[in-house]
Design a protein around this motif. Structure first.
Motif, PDB file in Angstrom:
ATOM      1  N   LEU A 317       0.994  -0.994   0.035  1.00  0.00           N
ATOM      2  CA  LEU A 317       0.025   0.250   0.188  1.00  0.00           C
ATOM      3  C   LEU A 317       0.816   1.243   0.041  1.00  0.00           C
ATOM      4  O   LEU A 317       0.002   2.450  -0.525  1.00  0.00           O
ATOM      5  N   ARG A 318       1.684   1.273   0.719  1.00  0.00           N
ATOM      6  CA  ARG A 318       2.875   2.199   0.658  1.00  0.00           C
ATOM      7  C   ARG A 318       3.568   2.504  -0.361  1.00  0.00           C
ATOM      8  O   ARG A 318       3.799   3.441  -0.856  1.00  0.00           O
ATOM      9  N   GLU A 319       3.945   1.636  -1.394  1.00  0.00           N
ATOM     10  CA  GLU A 319       4.325   1.935  -3.030  1.00  0.00           C
ATOM     11  C   GLU A 319       3.257   2.776  -3.477  1.00  0.00           C
ATOM     12  O   GLU A 319       3.493   2.844  -4.457  1.00  0.00           O
ATOM     13  N   GLU A 320       2.316   1.730  -3.626  1.00  0.00           N
ATOM     14  CA  GLU A 320       1.215   2.787  -4.545  1.00  0.00           C
ATOM     15  C   GLU A 320       1.188   4.078  -3.986  1.00  0.00           C
ATOM     16  O   GLU A 320       0.357   4.998  -4.707  1.00  0.00           O
ATOM     17  N   LEU A 321       1.907   4.612  -2.884  1.00  0.00           N
ATOM     18  CA  LEU A 321       1.142   5.748  -2.691  1.00  0.00           C
ATOM     19  C   LEU A 321       1.908   6.383  -3.611  1.00  0.00           C
ATOM     20  O   LEU A 321       1.428   7.826  -3.307  1.00  0.00           O
ATOM     21  N   ASP A 322       3.105   6.410  -3.681  1.00  0.00           N
ATOM     22  CA  ASP A 322       4.226   6.774  -3.224  1.00  0.00           C
ATOM     23  C   ASP A 322       4.400   7.186  -5.018  1.00  0.00           C
ATOM     24  O   ASP A 322       3.793   8.522  -5.627  1.00  0.00           O
ATOM     25  N   ARG A 323       3.618   6.671  -6.142  1.00  0.00           N
ATOM     26  CA  ARG A 323       3.532   6.720  -7.559  1.00  0.00           C
ATOM     27  C   ARG A 323       2.705   7.074  -7.633  1.00  0.00           C
ATOM     28  O   ARG A 323       2.942   8.300  -8.629  1.00  0.00           O
ATOM     29  N   GLY A 324       1.727   7.451  -7.235  1.00  0.00           N
ATOM     30  CA  GLY A 324       0.192   8.013  -7.248  1.00  0.00           C
ATOM     31  C   GLY A 324       0.943   9.410  -6.568  1.00  0.00           C
ATOM     32  O   GLY A 324       0.251  10.088  -7.364  1.00  0.00           O
ATOM     33  N   ARG A 325       1.265  10.115  -5.807  1.00  0.00           N
ATOM     34  CA  ARG A 325       2.159  11.325  -5.401  1.00  0.00           C
ATOM     35  C   ARG A 325       2.774  12.338  -6.284  1.00  0.00           C
ATOM     36  O   ARG A 325       2.702  12.958  -6.933  1.00  0.00           O
ATOM     37  N   SER A 326       3.472  10.839  -7.053  1.00  0.00           N
ATOM     38  CA  SER A 326       4.214  11.279  -8.137  1.00  0.00           C
ATOM     39  C   SER A 326       3.267  11.317  -9.060  1.00  0.00           C
ATOM     40  O   SER A 326       4.090  12.584  -9.795  1.00  0.00           O
ATOM     41  N   ALA A 327       2.633  10.916  -9.177  1.00  0.00           N
ATOM     42  CA  ALA A 327       2.009  11.433 -10.803  1.00  0.00           C
ATOM     43  C   ALA A 327       1.050  13.096 -11.067  1.00  0.00           C
ATOM     44  O   ALA A 327       0.486  13.704 -11.737  1.00  0.00           O
ATOM     45  N   GLN A 328       0.724  12.697  -9.251  1.00  0.00           N
ATOM     46  CA  GLN A 328       0.050  14.669  -9.075  1.00  0.00           C
ATOM     47  C   GLN A 328       0.156  15.480  -9.990  1.00  0.00           C
ATOM     48  O   GLN A 328      -0.250  17.082  -9.665  1.00  0.00           O
ATOM     49  N   GLY A 721      -1.778   6.377 -16.236  1.00  0.00           N
ATOM     50  CA  GLY A 721      -1.809   5.637 -15.640  1.00  0.00           C
ATOM     51  C   GLY A 721      -1.601   5.247 -14.430  1.00  0.00           C
ATOM     52  O   GLY A 721      -2.663   4.601 -13.484  1.00  0.00           O
ATOM     53  N   ALA A 722      -0.579   6.573 -13.638  1.00  0.00           N
ATOM     54  CA  ALA A 722      -0.339   5.834 -12.233  1.00  0.00           C
ATOM     55  C   ALA A 722      -1.154   6.952 -11.731  1.00  0.00           C
ATOM     56  O   ALA A 722      -1.211   7.410 -10.190  1.00  0.00           O
ATOM     57  N   LEU A 723      -2.128   8.505 -11.798  1.00  0.00           N
ATOM     58  CA  LEU A 723      -2.966   9.501 -11.550  1.00  0.00           C
ATOM     59  C   LEU A 723      -3.379   8.409 -11.241  1.00  0.00           C
ATOM     60  O   LEU A 723      -5.036   7.103 -11.249  1.00  0.00           O
ATOM     61  N   ARG A 724      -4.105   8.964  -9.450  1.00  0.00           N
ATOM     62  CA  ARG A 724      -5.299   8.354  -8.587  1.00  0.00           C
ATOM     63  C   ARG A 724      -5.633   9.511  -7.819  1.00  0.00           C
ATOM     64  O   ARG A 724      -5.290  11.002  -7.839  1.00  0.00           O
ATOM     65  N   THR A 725      -7.130   9.167  -7.807  1.00  0.00           N
ATOM     66  CA  THR A 725      -7.973  10.694  -6.986  1.00  0.00           C
ATOM     67  C   THR A 725      -7.095  10.896  -6.014  1.00  0.00           C
ATOM     68  O   THR A 725      -6.475  10.018  -4.913  1.00  0.00           O
ATOM     69  N   PRO A 726      -7.409  12.147  -5.826  1.00  0.00           N
ATOM     70  CA  PRO A 726      -6.679  12.756  -4.137  1.00  0.00           C
ATOM     71  C   PRO A 726      -7.261  12.202  -2.985  1.00  0.00           C
ATOM     72  O   PRO A 726      -6.580  12.197  -2.445  1.00  0.00           O
ATOM     73  N   ALA A 727      -8.539  11.867  -3.909  1.00  0.00           N
ATOM     74  CA  ALA A 727      -9.641  10.911  -2.369  1.00  0.00           C
ATOM     75  C   ALA A 727      -8.821   9.797  -1.853  1.00  0.00           C
ATOM     76  O   ALA A 727      -9.294   9.811  -0.768  1.00  0.00           O
ATOM     77  N   LEU A 728      -8.455   9.310  -2.743  1.00  0.00           N
ATOM     78  CA  LEU A 728      -8.210   7.892  -2.125  1.00  0.00           C
ATOM     79  C   LEU A 728      -6.472   8.312  -1.810  1.00  0.00           C
ATOM     80  O   LEU A 728      -6.374   7.104  -0.667  1.00  0.00           O
ATOM     81  N   LEU A 729      -5.643   8.672  -2.446  1.00  0.00           N
ATOM     82  CA  LEU A 729      -4.046   8.762  -2.061  1.00  0.00           C
ATOM     83  C   LEU A 729      -5.094   9.566  -0.164  1.00  0.00           C
ATOM     84  O   LEU A 729      -4.039   9.047   0.281  1.00  0.00           O
ATOM     85  N   GLN A 730      -5.994  10.382  -0.482  1.00  0.00           N
ATOM     86  CA  GLN A 730      -5.633  10.761   1.111  1.00  0.00           C
ATOM     87  C   GLN A 730      -6.112   9.397   1.823  1.00  0.00           C
ATOM     88  O   GLN A 730      -5.689   9.365   3.320  1.00  0.00           O
ATOM     89  N   GLN A 731      -6.884   8.690   1.289  1.00  0.00           N
ATOM     90  CA  GLN A 731      -7.609   8.095   2.007  1.00  0.00           C
ATOM     91  C   GLN A 731      -6.506   6.652   2.393  1.00  0.00           C
ATOM     92  O   GLN A 731      -6.379   5.960   4.507  1.00  0.00           O
ATOM     93  N   TRP A 732      -5.604   6.624   1.178  1.00  0.00           N
ATOM     94  CA  TRP A 732      -4.463   5.741   2.111  1.00  0.00           C
ATOM     95  C   TRP A 732      -3.542   5.920   3.287  1.00  0.00           C
ATOM     96  O   TRP A 732      -3.111   5.450   4.432  1.00  0.00           O
ATOM     97  N   ALA A 733      -3.163   7.449   3.140  1.00  0.00           N
ATOM     98  CA  ALA A 733      -1.737   7.543   3.839  1.00  0.00           C
ATOM     99  C   ALA A 733      -2.641   7.758   5.041  1.00  0.00           C
ATOM    100  O   ALA A 733      -2.361   7.643   6.376  1.00  0.00           O
ATOM    101  N   ASP A 734      -4.085   8.254   5.674  1.00  0.00           N
ATOM    102  CA  ASP A 734      -5.204   8.063   6.544  1.00  0.00           C
ATOM    103  C   ASP A 734      -5.409   6.757   7.063  1.00  0.00           C
ATOM    104  O   ASP A 734      -4.995   6.950   9.040  1.00  0.00           O
ATOM    105  N   LYS A 735      -5.270   5.918   6.401  1.00  0.00           N
ATOM    106  CA  LYS A 735      -5.699   4.591   6.726  1.00  0.00           C
ATOM    107  C   LYS A 735      -3.764   4.097   7.554  1.00  0.00           C
ATOM    108  O   LYS A 735      -3.364   3.555   8.809  1.00  0.00           O
ATOM    109  N   LEU A 736      -3.141   3.884   7.103  1.00  0.00           N
ATOM    110  CA  LEU A 736      -1.976   4.384   7.453  1.00  0.00           C
ATOM    111  C   LEU A 736      -1.146   5.189   8.794  1.00  0.00           C
ATOM    112  O   LEU A 736      -0.811   3.904   9.057  1.00  0.00           O
TER     113      LEU A 736
END
Length: 1006
Positions: A317-328, A721-736
């Motif tokens: 989950l931490r790896e997916e969070l880092d790629r999504g933040r770079s694509a922002q 392809g690496a783009l994720r929604t800001p809400a999903l990225l925030q959800q992953w960060a809040d969960k950790l």
């Protein structure tokens, strides 16, 4: 009050104008108003009452006052000249009257009732004059009633003494007698005073009852407040009666003392329960704290197990969070590229749509050529706009030409109509002028024709009387001849018997001789050769009978001679008035005169309308003349102006046709140029927008590709392809982050020595401690409520004690006021033993007035009845009576000859009239003194004298002679012949087929 003159016209039975001179009739203070039954004697009194008060005695309607004999157009008028209170006044009244309308031959007009009041004065040069006072019915009523001091009811009772009301008042019961006296003396004020006293008593009783009710209500409230006292607080005293102030005060103070004691006891219980509640609350808090720590330790151990299970998938989950933040970092450029592509596509579509609106030859042209075409369209539009005022002027000229045509047609029609009417005017004017002249001549002749009708009527009536008297005169002549023959024959028979008796007188005397009797002639007692009586010798009785017959026939002859002479005199007067012309011929002449008068009146009736129509036609002639000239001038003006406007409009038409270029109007031409220019302008704008959009799309593509490589991606597709929604990225960060925080908290709880120590102790029981707290709180609330209730009771009782003390202080004055008002009301209403006469207040006043009337009546009744009768006022109640007055209005008659006190109904007819007349005169004296104190100068007595015998009539006339003292005039209305011989001044009312007449008679006329 003195009456001077009365004038009536078309009133009651009087069809014509009749006048009464009361000054002439009242020369010796007594006059007689006589006439046949139904002639109108009482109508003279009605006219006096109507003049003064606008109505007649009784309840007869005023619209029936008009004479049925009078012509429809004659106005009913009554004028009375009288003096009173030092002033001489004249009142003229007319009742409401319907008459034929003077405008519409078949219509009915209504004349409203009028009144005019004048005062007699003298001018500076000594001339008599009448000054107006008022012409309003209400003002006149006030002035007249103030001058007379009598209202209509009093005037009719004390001045007119109406027919039949004498005995009615004498014999009426107390109720009817009270009604009359109440109206005459206005005793309603005593009745109102009695009612006011009764109302005052009721109001005092009501106030006393209200005060007692308030005291009782306050006592009940005190009783209610003390019902909550507990038995241990003390024995509650019994509530006393509301009207016992001392007992109520004592009772209130006792209850107030008990309430103070109850409040002190409640306060002690409240302090004790508060201490117990504090101890229970402390024990509950300790049990709750231990139970809370034990529960927290158990929950932390369970959470530790759950967190360990979740930690397995956190690395991926931490790896997916880092790629999504770079694509922002590339997201904004990718979004800008998408927007530029969409804008380019939209611009190309808009340009295509704009070019389809152009003419086919202009669609493929570039921006430069399109701009040149647009400039030429703007120049042409400017030229057309400059011609718009000319087109408006062209339209306006057309409208003006149409209006001028309409005006010209109207002017020509007006001119023709005026010429036609003016051509017929001379004939029409002559016809109407002739008709008006004829009506004026008829109006001028009406007065002469009326006099002619009156003269013809007089002559015709005189002729009828002449012919009637001629027949009577012939009969009277025959009667006189017959009576003369009888008288002559009776005289001859009487003289013959007398002569024969004288011739045989010796024989008659011889029959009286006897032996020893002296001779009536010589005195000798010897009668040697007495004369012998003849067989046909008349006796003294025969001579006496013949003489009586001679005297009787002589009297009959004298009467026949007198009647013949009277008829001869009347016949001669009738011949002098009518001449010898036959009555039928005079009737024809009268009918002709009436027909001529009616025709003249009918002709004159249309004069106002004819004058009005002639004036209208002359006004119309002037208007038509002006219209004729105005129409001629307008027609000339319209024709000249039409020619000028037509020439101006033709020049404008040629210029405008060239500018329209086949369009219907210049605005249509301008609309076409504007529409083409708009299309060209829109096409130029869309072509420029497409070029700008292509440049922006190229710049956005270059910037996005550079940003993707900078973020570590191989291209735009990998970055997208690496783009994720800001809400999903925030959800992953809040969960950790949450897992980390939970892990730290659980670790801290499991190592807390207080919680570890609590977990080692036995389980706590906070429920039992809470139950103990609830019981303590209930006890605390109970004692607190008892304390508040006791304090509120003390407060309420203190206020109620003050209120009831205030009410008790006001009770004694109310009781005294009620006792006084109730006593006065009971006395005034005859409901109290203190009223020794058992008479109501108004009855007492009326009884006093009746006693005064009886005393005033007795001064005349004794003279009228030779000291025999007296009227006695009685206070006795009537048997079975249930009225308001409760007695005091009885009248009885005392017969001084027998000492008998009896009912008035036992009097004979003549005695009743005498007693009633005395009572009426006494009533007049008392009412006059009560109303104004002004003496009555004129008094009328209507009928009743026919019931008197000779002696009673003489006694009554003596009393009436006494009434004349003090410059008083008495008018008697009667048809008794004896009064005609006794009273020289008379007013004779004679009835005829065409209405009654009034004729004053003096001693010489009787």
């Amino acid at each position: 009050m003195h009456l001077h003159h009365l004038t009536v016209q078309a009133f009651g039975p009087f069809a014509r104008t009749e006048t009464v001179d009361f000054d002439a009739l009242a020369g010796n203070g007594l006059f007689l108003l006589r006439g046949d039954t139904g002639a109108g004697k009482t109508s003279v009194l009605d006219a006096v009452c109507f003049a003064l008060y606008g109505t007649v005695p009784g309840i007869r309607p005023t619209h029936r006052l008009r004479s049925d004999h009078a012509p429809a157009a004659t106005r009913t008028v009554v004028t009375l000249d009288f003096s009173c209170a030092g002033r001489r006044l004249r009142v003229t009244r007319t009742p409401k009257q319907e008459r034929p309308s003077t405008r519409a031959k078949t219509g009915i007009a209504t004349d409203e009732a009028t009144v005019q009041l004048h005062r007699h004065t003298r001018s500076t040069d000594g001339q008599d004059q009448w000054d107006p006072i008022c012409a309003n019915s209400q003002d006149a009523a006030r002035e007249i009633e103030a001058a007379l001091g009598l209202n209509k009811e009093q005037f009719c009772q004390v001045v007119l003494l109406p027919q039949g009301d004498f005995a009615k008042f004498l014999r009426s019961d107390a109720k009817d007698r009270a009604g009359l006296l109440r109206r005459l003396f206005g005793t309603d004020r005593f009745q109102e005073l009695q009612a006011w006293l009764t109302t005052r008593s009721k109001e005092a009783r009501k106030k006393l009852d209200e005060a007692l009710t308030e005291i009782r209500q306050l006592a009940e409230r005190i009783d209610q407040e003390t019902r909550t006292l507990r038995p241990q607080d003390g024995e509650t005293p019994t509530r006393p009666a509301s009207d016992d102030p001392g007992a109520l005060r004592s009772w209130t103070q006792q209850l107030l003392a008990l309430s103070h004691e109850a409040r002190a006891a409640a306060q002690v219980d409240a302090v004790r329960s508060d201490d117990e509640h504090g101890e229970a609350k402390s024990r509950h808090e300790k049990a709750a704290d231990l139970a809370g720590r034990q529960s927290r330790y158990r929950d932390a151990r369970d959470r530790r197990t759950a967190l360990d299970e979740e930690a397995a998938g956190h690395s991926r989950l931490r790896e997916e969070l880092d790629r999504g933040r770079s694509a922002q970092a590339v997201r904004p450029l990718l979004q800008g590229l998408d927007r530029a592509a969409a804008a380019l596509e939209e611009a190309r579509a808009g340009e295509h749509q704009a070019r389809t609106l152009l003419a086919p030859e202009h669609q493929p042209e570039d921006l430069h050529r399109l701009s040149a075409h647009l400039e030429r369209r703007h120049a042409e539009r400017g030229r057309i706009e400059g011609l718009l005022p000319d087109e408006q002027l062209h339209t306006k000229l057309g409208i003006q030409l149409e209006e001028l045509v309409t005006k010209e047609q109207q002017a020509r029609a007006d001119l023709d109509d005026a010429e036609k009417w003016l051509a017929a005017w001379p004939t029409e004017e002559s016809r109407h002028t002739s008709a008006v002249d004829a009506m004026n001549r008829a109006a001028d002749s009406i007065a002469h024709l009326e006099q002619t009708v009156r003269d013809a009527t007089t002559r015709h009536e005189a002729a009828l009387l002449r012919d009637s008297l001629a027949v009577g005169l012939t009969a009277a002549a025959d009667e006189r001849t017959a009576r003369a023959t009888e008288a002559l024959q009776a005289k001859e028979e009487w003289l013959d018997l007398r002569e024969r008796r004288l011739d045989g007188m010796a024989g008659e005397l011889a029959t009286q001789l006897g032996p020893g009797l002296p001779c009536a002639v010589c005195g000798s007692t010897e009668h040697p050769a007495p004369a012998r009586s003849r067989a046909d010798q008349p006796t003294r009785e025969d001579e006496s009978k013949a003489r009586t017959l001679h005297e009787r026939t002589g009297q009959a002859l004298t009467k026949a001679d007198r009647e013949h002479a009277e008829l001869a005199e009347q016949h001669a007067m009738a011949i002098g008035a009518a001449g010898t012309t036959p009555a039928a011929e005079l009737a024809t002449t009268l009918e002709s005169a009436r027909t001529a008068h009616k025709e003249a009146c009918d002709t004159t009736a249309g004069l106002p309308a004819a004058l009005e129509e002639l004036a209208r036609l002359r006004s119309e002639h002037d208007a038509r003349t002006r219209l004729h000239q105005e129409a001629r001038d307008l027609l000339t003006e319209c024709q000249a102006r039409s020619r000028t406007l037509a020439q101006q409009r033709a020049g404008l038409t040629r210029t405008l046709d060239d500018a329209r270029a086949g369009h219907s109007s210049l605005p249509a031409r301008l609309a076409d140029l504007t529409r083409t220019a708009e299309h060209l302008d829109h096409a130029i704008a869309t072509a420029q927008a497409t070029a700008d959009a292509e440049a922006r799309h190229h710049d956005a593509l270059t910037a996005a590709d550079q940003a993707a490589h900078s973020a570590g991606f191989t291209g735009l597709d990998e970055a997208a392809g690496a783009l994720r929604t800001p809400a999903l990225l925030q959800q992953w960060a809040d969960k950790l982050e949450h897992w980390g925080k939970e892990d730290a908290i659980v670790t801290s709880i499991l190592t807390d020595h207080r919680l570890v120590e609590a977990s080692l102790q036995p389980a706590a029981d906070p429920t039992a401690a809470a139950h103990a707290v609830q019981q303590a709180e209930a006890r605390l609330k109970e004692t607190a409520g008892a304390t508040r209730q006791a304090a509120a009771r003390v407060t309420a009782l203190t206020e109620l004690a003050a209120d009831i003390e205030t009410r008790l202080a006001c009770l004694e004055p109310l009781q005294q006021s009620h006792r006084l008002a109730d006593r006065l009301a009971a006395i005034a209403s005859a409901n109290s033993a203190a009223n020794t006469r058992s008479m109501e207040l108004e009855a007492y006043v009326l009884a006093a007035r009746l006693e005064e009337i009886a005393a005033a009546a007795n001064t005349r009744l004794q003279n009228m009845t030779s000291e025999r009768y007296l009227l006695v006022h009685s206070d006795e109640k009537e048997a079975g009576r249930r009225g308001r007055l409760k007695g005091g209005l009885g009248l009885r008659v005392l017969d001084t000859w027998t000492g008998t006190n009896r009912e008035t109904s036992t009097l004979s007819g003549g005695e009743t009239f005498t007693a009633s007349l005395a009572l009426a005169l006494g009533l007049a004296d008392v009412v006059t003194q009560e109303a104004s104190g002004r003496p009555l100068g004129t008094l009328f007595i209507d009928e009743g004298f026919g019931t008197l015998d000779e002696q009673n009539l003489q006694d009554v006339m003596d009393v009436l002679d006494q009434l004349r003292a003090g410059n008083r005039t008495v008018g008697i209305v009667s048809h008794v012949p004896e009064l005609s011989r006794r009273i020289p001044s008379q007013l004779n009312v004679r009835k005829h087929r065409d209405g009654s007449t009034l004729r004053p008679l003096t001693g010489a006329d009787l």
